[in-house]
Design an enzyme around this catalytic site. Structure first.
Site, PDB file in Angstrom:
ATOM      1  N   LYS A  68       5.945  13.793  15.408  1.00  0.00           N
ATOM      2  CA  LYS A  68       5.620  14.995  14.630  1.00  0.00           C
ATOM      3  C   LYS A  68       5.831  16.239  15.503  1.00  0.00           C
ATOM      4  O   LYS A  68       5.899  16.148  16.727  1.00  0.00           O
ATOM      5  CB  LYS A  68       4.168  14.924  14.156  1.00  0.00           C
ATOM      6  CG  LYS A  68       3.148  14.887  15.294  1.00  0.00           C
ATOM      7  CD  LYS A  68       1.737  14.575  14.817  1.00  0.00           C
ATOM      8  CE  LYS A  68       0.779  14.502  15.995  1.00  0.00           C
ATOM      9  NZ  LYS A  68      -0.563  14.044  15.591  1.00  0.00           N
ATOM     10  N   TYR A  96       2.337  44.832  32.064  1.00  0.00           N
ATOM     11  CA  TYR A  96       1.454  45.619  31.197  1.00  0.00           C
ATOM     12  C   TYR A  96       0.037  45.714  31.742  1.00  0.00           C
ATOM     13  O   TYR A  96      -0.541  44.723  32.190  1.00  0.00           O
ATOM     14  CB  TYR A  96       1.395  44.988  29.816  1.00  0.00           C
ATOM     15  CG  TYR A  96       2.701  45.061  29.056  1.00  0.00           C
ATOM     16  CD1 TYR A  96       3.350  46.279  28.860  1.00  0.00           C
ATOM     17  CD2 TYR A  96       3.282  43.909  28.541  1.00  0.00           C
ATOM     18  CE1 TYR A  96       4.552  46.343  28.164  1.00  0.00           C
ATOM     19  CE2 TYR A  96       4.471  43.965  27.838  1.00  0.00           C
ATOM     20  CZ  TYR A  96       5.108  45.186  27.658  1.00  0.00           C
ATOM     21  OH  TYR A  96       6.292  45.237  26.970  1.00  0.00           O
TER      22      TYR A  96
HETATM   23  C1  LIG Z   1      -0.831  12.933  16.500  1.00  0.00           C
HETATM   24  C2  LIG Z   1      -1.360  11.659  16.023  1.00  0.00           C
HETATM   25  C3  LIG Z   1      -1.283  10.495  16.818  1.00  0.00           C
HETATM   26  C4  LIG Z   1      -0.789  10.511  18.244  1.00  0.00           C
HETATM   27  O1  LIG Z   1      -1.836  10.868  19.129  1.00  0.00           O
HETATM   28  P1  LIG Z   1      -1.608  10.903  20.699  1.00  0.00           P
HETATM   29  O2  LIG Z   1      -2.944  11.211  21.253  1.00  0.00           O
HETATM   30  O3  LIG Z   1      -0.612  11.989  20.951  1.00  0.00           O
HETATM   31  O4  LIG Z   1      -1.096   9.573  21.092  1.00  0.00           O
HETATM   32  C5  LIG Z   1      -1.673   9.302  16.257  1.00  0.00           C
HETATM   33  N1  LIG Z   1      -2.149   9.235  14.996  1.00  0.00           N
HETATM   34  C6  LIG Z   1      -2.267  10.318  14.220  1.00  0.00           C
HETATM   35  C7  LIG Z   1      -2.807  10.181  12.851  1.00  0.00           C
HETATM   36  C8  LIG Z   1      -1.896  11.568  14.698  1.00  0.00           C
HETATM   37  O5  LIG Z   1      -2.037  12.643  13.933  1.00  0.00           O
END
Ligand SMILES: *Cc1c(COP(=O)(O)O)cnc(C)c1O
Length: 399
Positions: free
Chosen positions: A41, A274
């Protein structure tokens, strides 16, 4: 001809493959039949969803996980397989959103509510074979997505009825852990028990899905009882520890680097950036690094962030701006085009994403994920490539 880079993120696909193989091995120590879902994702946490998904599959990841149906569709459009045996799963969507293209492409959606079940049923005719495969999600304590244990039996019964009619097939039961990164946290054992109860409820209703999945990366590494049939690994695949402590077997895959754009001598008591919050203490050399918060460098890291320039760790002088920041190099020889490593695996003395996270008061997930589209990604470590060293000098960025 050599071409100087402004900034780039070098992604080591060999590191990703190594991490996937290692995580899968850890999962199989708990359950020899366990499979791995590579969570890609958010453009694979900033690493690039398609090349990462391909690398993960090469390394043995059976499933791919994304948040949105659109992310799943993009993987299919890029040629990644989305079938019952090699699923692509998407878990975050709003009833009423157009899920038909994703369902038609074979992306498996996660369902937490009767409204979502109704939406999948409506679109199911478009699915390959006229039947949509889905996962049911239960909230075992995270308090975020998923059906509550109180609502779950009704959802399960509706899903079982639709399955008997051949409209859908429940291929997965899932939940998500809240605190698997904390050692010995009682909530994790509670969630594992609640997940087992939910699986029993589904089985009693006649559902016998192929995948029961609960563990994220910290769940996979620290909680063997959370392994079930499938582990969903994101951060570990990118080589970043989800814990306070380092995990030596994980190899960080992203190196963020830039080229010095301008070098100049300035007198003592010269303000920098800045607000002029930084002032030189003596005559000195300033180096301009052309990457800023629009590229994803956290402004909040401010004075605590460090980079590797000319083989030396150096702090940032003054505020990080939208497109650039300044490094005070004192009397050291620095030239235009010199390599600045903002973060990397840490093996050449450069900071890691975890160090940047500490400096910014956040987690390394956010550091890598927010590296913006303005930063080109360059892939090394593809099986077809010659091995390319990371952080080994500027000519590595040449074409
Ligand atoms: C993002 C996510 C993961 C992965 O988690 P990590 O800690 O990056 O391994 C697994 N399951 C779901 C439902 C997620 O949203």
């Amino acid at each position: 001809m050599t071409t100087q880079i402004r900034a780039e993120a070098v992604i080591d696909l060999a590191a990703i493959e190594h991490n996937v193989r290692w995580l899968l091995q850890v999962a199989r120590n708990s359950n020899p039949a366990a499979e791995l879902m590579a969570v890609v994702k958010a453009d694979a946490y900033g690493h690039g969803a398609v090349p990462v998904a391909e690398a993960a599959r090469r390394a043995g990841a059976l499933a791919l996980g994304v948040a949105t149906p659109g992310e799943g569709l993009a993987l299919v459009a890029a040629g990644l397989e989305a079938t019952a045996d090699r699923p692509i799963v998407a878990w975050l969507w709003v009833p009423g959103q157009d899920i038909r293209p994703a369902i038609a492409a074979g992306v498996q959606l996660v369902v937490s509510s009767p409204l979502q079940l109704a939406a999948v049923l409506e679109a199911a005719g478009q699915a390959p074979g006229g039947r949509a495969d889905l996962h049911l999600k239960i909230d075992t304590g995270l308090g975020r997505g998923g059906s509550t244990p109180a609502d779950f039996p009704a959802l399960v019964n509706d899903a079982a009825r639709a399955q008997r009619r051949g409209r859908i097939r429940v291929v997965g039961l899932m939940s998500h852990l809240a605190s698997a990164d904390l050692p010995d946290d009682g909530s994790v054992t509670d969630q594992i028990s609640a997940f087992r109860r939910a699986c029993a409820v589904a089985e009693a209703a006649g559902l016998n899905p192929r995948w029961r999945h609960l563990a994220n990366t910290p769940g996979t590494l620290a909680w063997p009882a959370a392994t079930f049939d499938l582990v969903r690994c994101g951060i570990g695949m990118y080589g970043i520890s989800p814990f306070e402590h380092e995990v030596p077997d994980l190899l960080p895959a992203m190196t963020l680097r830039a080229g010095v754009a301008l070098v100049k001598r300035v007198p003592a008591d010269h303000g920098v950036s800045y607000g002029l919050t930084y002032r030189t203490t003596q005559e000195t050399t300033l180096a301009l690094v052309p990457i800023g918060y629009a590229d994803g460098i956290p402004r909040a890291a401010g004075a605590r962030g460090q980079v590797l320039l000319g083989g030396t760790r150096r702090g940032i002088a003054g505020r990080i701006a939208m497109d650039q920041f300044v490094v005070d190099c004192g009397e050291d020889a620095v030239a235009v085009g010199d390599e600045v490593i903002i973060f990397g695996p840490g093996t050449s003395g450069e900071p890691t994403a975890t160090e940047w996270a500490d400096a910014a008061g956040t987690i390394a997930y956010e550091i890598v994920t927010r590296i913006s589209v303005r930063v080109p990604r360059r892939y090394v470590g593809h099986p077809a490539d010659d091995p390319v060293p990371i952080g080994g000098g500027m000519d590595e960025g040449s074409t």
